[in-house]
Design a protein around this motif. Structure first.
Motif, PDB file in Angstrom:
ATOM      1  N   ARG A   7       0.891  -1.163   0.000  1.00  0.00           N
ATOM      2  CA  ARG A   7       0.000   0.000   0.000  1.00  0.00           C
ATOM      3  C   ARG A   7       0.935   1.221   0.000  1.00  0.00           C
ATOM      4  N   VAL A   8       1.089   1.806  -1.168  1.00  0.00           N
ATOM      5  CA  VAL A   8       2.177   2.740  -1.433  1.00  0.00           C
ATOM      6  C   VAL A   8       1.712   4.184  -1.377  1.00  0.00           C
ATOM      7  N   LEU A   9       2.347   4.978  -0.531  1.00  0.00           N
ATOM      8  CA  LEU A   9       2.209   6.433  -0.585  1.00  0.00           C
ATOM      9  C   LEU A   9       3.258   6.927  -1.567  1.00  0.00           C
ATOM     10  N   LEU A  10       2.815   7.554  -2.665  1.00  0.00           N
ATOM     11  CA  LEU A  10       3.702   7.993  -3.738  1.00  0.00           C
ATOM     12  C   LEU A  10       3.651   9.509  -3.865  1.00  0.00           C
ATOM     13  N   THR A  11       4.744  10.188  -3.524  1.00  0.00           N
ATOM     14  CA  THR A  11       4.798  11.637  -3.729  1.00  0.00           C
ATOM     15  C   THR A  11       5.268  11.921  -5.158  1.00  0.00           C
ATOM     16  N   GLY A  12       4.961  13.124  -5.630  1.00  0.00           N
ATOM     17  CA  GLY A  12       5.309  13.454  -7.010  1.00  0.00           C
ATOM     18  C   GLY A  12       4.567  12.593  -8.010  1.00  0.00           C
ATOM     19  N   ALA A  13       3.351  12.183  -7.656  1.00  0.00           N
ATOM     20  CA  ALA A  13       2.629  11.175  -8.442  1.00  0.00           C
ATOM     21  C   ALA A  13       2.239  11.661  -9.829  1.00  0.00           C
ATOM     22  N   THR A  14       2.069  12.959 -10.018  1.00  0.00           N
ATOM     23  CA  THR A  14       1.659  13.451 -11.333  1.00  0.00           C
ATOM     24  C   THR A  14       2.848  13.922 -12.165  1.00  0.00           C
ATOM     25  N   ILE A  78      -1.659   7.169   7.346  1.00  0.00           N
ATOM     26  CA  ILE A  78      -1.683   6.186   8.438  1.00  0.00           C
ATOM     27  C   ILE A  78      -2.990   5.396   8.468  1.00  0.00           C
ATOM     28  N   PRO A  79      -4.179   6.044   8.517  1.00  0.00           N
ATOM     29  CA  PRO A  79      -5.413   5.250   8.497  1.00  0.00           C
ATOM     30  C   PRO A  79      -5.642   4.544   7.153  1.00  0.00           C
ATOM     31  N   TRP A  80      -5.005   5.019   6.102  1.00  0.00           N
ATOM     32  CA  TRP A  80      -5.069   4.347   4.795  1.00  0.00           C
ATOM     33  C   TRP A  80      -4.249   3.056   4.818  1.00  0.00           C
ATOM     34  N   ARG A  81      -3.481   2.848   5.877  1.00  0.00           N
ATOM     35  CA  ARG A  81      -2.662   1.656   6.118  1.00  0.00           C
ATOM     36  C   ARG A  81      -1.477   1.553   5.158  1.00  0.00           C
ATOM     37  N   CYS A  82      -0.851   2.679   4.915  1.00  0.00           N
ATOM     38  CA  CYS A  82       0.354   2.717   4.098  1.00  0.00           C
ATOM     39  C   CYS A  82       1.445   1.835   4.716  1.00  0.00           C
ATOM     40  N   ASN A  83       2.089   1.012   3.887  1.00  0.00           N
ATOM     41  CA  ASN A  83       3.246   0.242   4.364  1.00  0.00           C
ATOM     42  C   ASN A  83       4.488   0.437   3.491  1.00  0.00           C
ATOM     43  N   VAL A  84       4.353   1.276   2.459  1.00  0.00           N
ATOM     44  CA  VAL A  84       5.481   1.650   1.605  1.00  0.00           C
ATOM     45  C   VAL A  84       5.381   3.133   1.315  1.00  0.00           C
ATOM     46  N   VAL A  85       6.510   3.832   1.395  1.00  0.00           N
ATOM     47  CA  VAL A  85       6.580   5.233   0.990  1.00  0.00           C
ATOM     48  C   VAL A  85       7.583   5.347  -0.144  1.00  0.00           C
ATOM     49  N   VAL A  86       7.146   5.909  -1.262  1.00  0.00           N
ATOM     50  CA  VAL A  86       8.040   6.172  -2.386  1.00  0.00           C
ATOM     51  C   VAL A  86       8.136   7.682  -2.561  1.00  0.00           C
ATOM     52  N   HIS A  87       9.315   8.209  -2.318  1.00  0.00           N
ATOM     53  CA  HIS A  87       9.555   9.646  -2.453  1.00  0.00           C
ATOM     54  C   HIS A  87      10.009   9.930  -3.883  1.00  0.00           C
ATOM     55  N   THR A 120       9.176  11.182   6.065  1.00  0.00           N
ATOM     56  CA  THR A 120       9.635   9.885   6.572  1.00  0.00           C
ATOM     57  C   THR A 120       9.554   9.843   8.087  1.00  0.00           C
ATOM     58  N   GLU A 121      10.044  10.887   8.728  1.00  0.00           N
ATOM     59  CA  GLU A 121      10.068  10.894  10.189  1.00  0.00           C
ATOM     60  C   GLU A 121       8.666  10.946  10.780  1.00  0.00           C
ATOM     61  N   ALA A 122       7.737  11.586  10.067  1.00  0.00           N
ATOM     62  CA  ALA A 122       6.352  11.612  10.536  1.00  0.00           C
ATOM     63  C   ALA A 122       5.706  10.235  10.459  1.00  0.00           C
ATOM     64  N   LEU A 123       6.151   9.417   9.501  1.00  0.00           N
ATOM     65  CA  LEU A 123       5.535   8.108   9.289  1.00  0.00           C
ATOM     66  C   LEU A 123       6.278   6.956   9.958  1.00  0.00           C
ATOM     67  N   LEU A 124       7.482   7.192  10.435  1.00  0.00           N
ATOM     68  CA  LEU A 124       8.279   6.081  10.979  1.00  0.00           C
ATOM     69  C   LEU A 124       7.593   5.335  12.128  1.00  0.00           C
ATOM     70  N   PRO A 125       6.965   6.015  13.090  1.00  0.00           N
ATOM     71  CA  PRO A 125       6.298   5.238  14.151  1.00  0.00           C
ATOM     72  C   PRO A 125       5.262   4.271  13.589  1.00  0.00           C
ATOM     73  N   HIS A 126       4.474   4.734  12.622  1.00  0.00           N
ATOM     74  CA  HIS A 126       3.476   3.868  11.988  1.00  0.00           C
ATOM     75  C   HIS A 126       4.143   2.739  11.215  1.00  0.00           C
ATOM     76  N   LEU A 127       5.148   3.063  10.407  1.00  0.00           N
ATOM     77  CA  LEU A 127       5.827   2.043   9.601  1.00  0.00           C
ATOM     78  C   LEU A 127       6.499   0.996  10.483  1.00  0.00           C
ATOM     79  N   GLY A 128       7.006   1.437  11.610  1.00  0.00           N
ATOM     80  CA  GLY A 128       7.665   0.522  12.527  1.00  0.00           C
ATOM     81  C   GLY A 128       6.717  -0.462  13.193  1.00  0.00           C
ATOM     82  N   ARG A 129       5.431  -0.160  13.159  1.00  0.00           N
ATOM     83  CA  ARG A 129       4.435  -1.070  13.740  1.00  0.00           C
ATOM     84  C   ARG A 129       3.938  -2.100  12.723  1.00  0.00           C
TER      85      ARG A 129
END
Length: 272
Positions: A7-14, A78-87, A120-129
């Motif tokens: 479940r990928v959060l993709l920045t710069g998607a467009t 986070i509630p979308w249940r992201c488990n991958v971040v692509v910058h 990344t730092e905002a999402l690390l606690p969630h990703l670590g779980r």
């Protein structure tokens, strides 16, 4: 991680690369939360990717130059249940150092380095779980090779690569895998006409963005820590790490091309 589990959060998607990455991920079975500045473009892209038989795409507007907007994006992922971040978001900066305006330098550093760090730092606690999660930074070969005409851009990508490397080592042994992908020059609107002219003058090859998207999907699934695209660029990365003085001489044509472009600009009435 297999794409169908992501479940990928993709920045710069467009963006030029981002659109191809989004399509490749969805085709491989991933769910994608598209992030960018334009709600209209994001909504249109989500519709294009959300056809029958495909995983659902969602989108979220973000201004990566605004820390509050980054926090809001993290709060949505986070509630979308992201488990991958692509910058994949980025800002360009080309030209002789003497020609770069301070706002340009500040924008490229904020977009290419500071924003990925903050998100990344905002999402690390969630990703670590999560049982497994990944953070994949789309950098550049210019995060490992300093190139004339790209000083500010190189600084941002060198910083991004250093951050990824340090974070990977800091999180080693845990559930979060940190990765860095270094494409070479790519045929998208990211490159202004002056960059394309510089590339032609120096014989610099350019890849199709679809190739970058394919490489990113492969790296997501094989979980390689670092990958650079293109030859001789991959060789250049190795040489620059081992004997950087050698490349100082190799880049003489690039220095000449940059100086000639600057002289032509001044002759045509540009700022000296």
């Amino acid at each position: 991680m297999k794409a169908r589990e992501a479940r990928v959060l993709l920045t710069g998607a467009t963006g030029g690369i981002g659109r191809h990455v989004a399509a490749r991920l969805v085709d491989a079975g991933a769910s994608v939360l598209l992030a960018g500045r334009s709600p209209a473009q994001l909504a249109a892209l989500a519709r294009d990717l959300g056809g029958a038989g495909r995983e659902r795409c969602d989108w979220h507007e973000v201004d990566l130059l605004a820390p509050v907007s980054i926090e809001t994006l993290a709060g949505a992922a986070i509630p979308w249940r992201c488990n991958v971040v692509v910058h994949a978001a980025g800002a360009p900066a080309f030209g002789a150092v003497s020609s770069l305006a301070p706002p340009t330098v500040q924008r490229v550093m904020a977009t290419n380095l500071v924003a990925p760090m903050l998100l990344t730092e905002a999402l690390l606690p969630h990703l670590g779980r999560q049982p497994r999660s990944q953070v994949l930074f789309v950098g550049s070969v210019l995060g490992a090779i300093g190139l004339p005409g790209h000083a500010a851009y190189c600084a941002s990508k060198f910083g991004l690569r250093g951050y990824a490397q340090a974070l990977r080592r800091e999180l080693d042994g845990g559930p979060v895998r940190v990765q860095y992908l270094g494409p070479r020059s790519t045929r998208t609107s990211f490159n202004e006409a002056a960059v394309e002219a510089y590339n032609r003058a120096t014989g610099t090859a350019m890849d199709d963005p679809a190739r970058v998207a394919m490489a990113l999907l492969r790296q997501l699934e094989d979980e390689a820590s670092e990958r650079f695209l293109g030859f001789p660029e991959r060789l250049g990365v190795r040489l620059n790490g081992a004997v950087p003085g050698l490349l100082d001489r190799i880049f003489a044509p690039h220095r000449r091309a940059l100086a000639q472009a600057r002289a032509d600009e001044v002759q045509q009435g540009g700022t000296p």
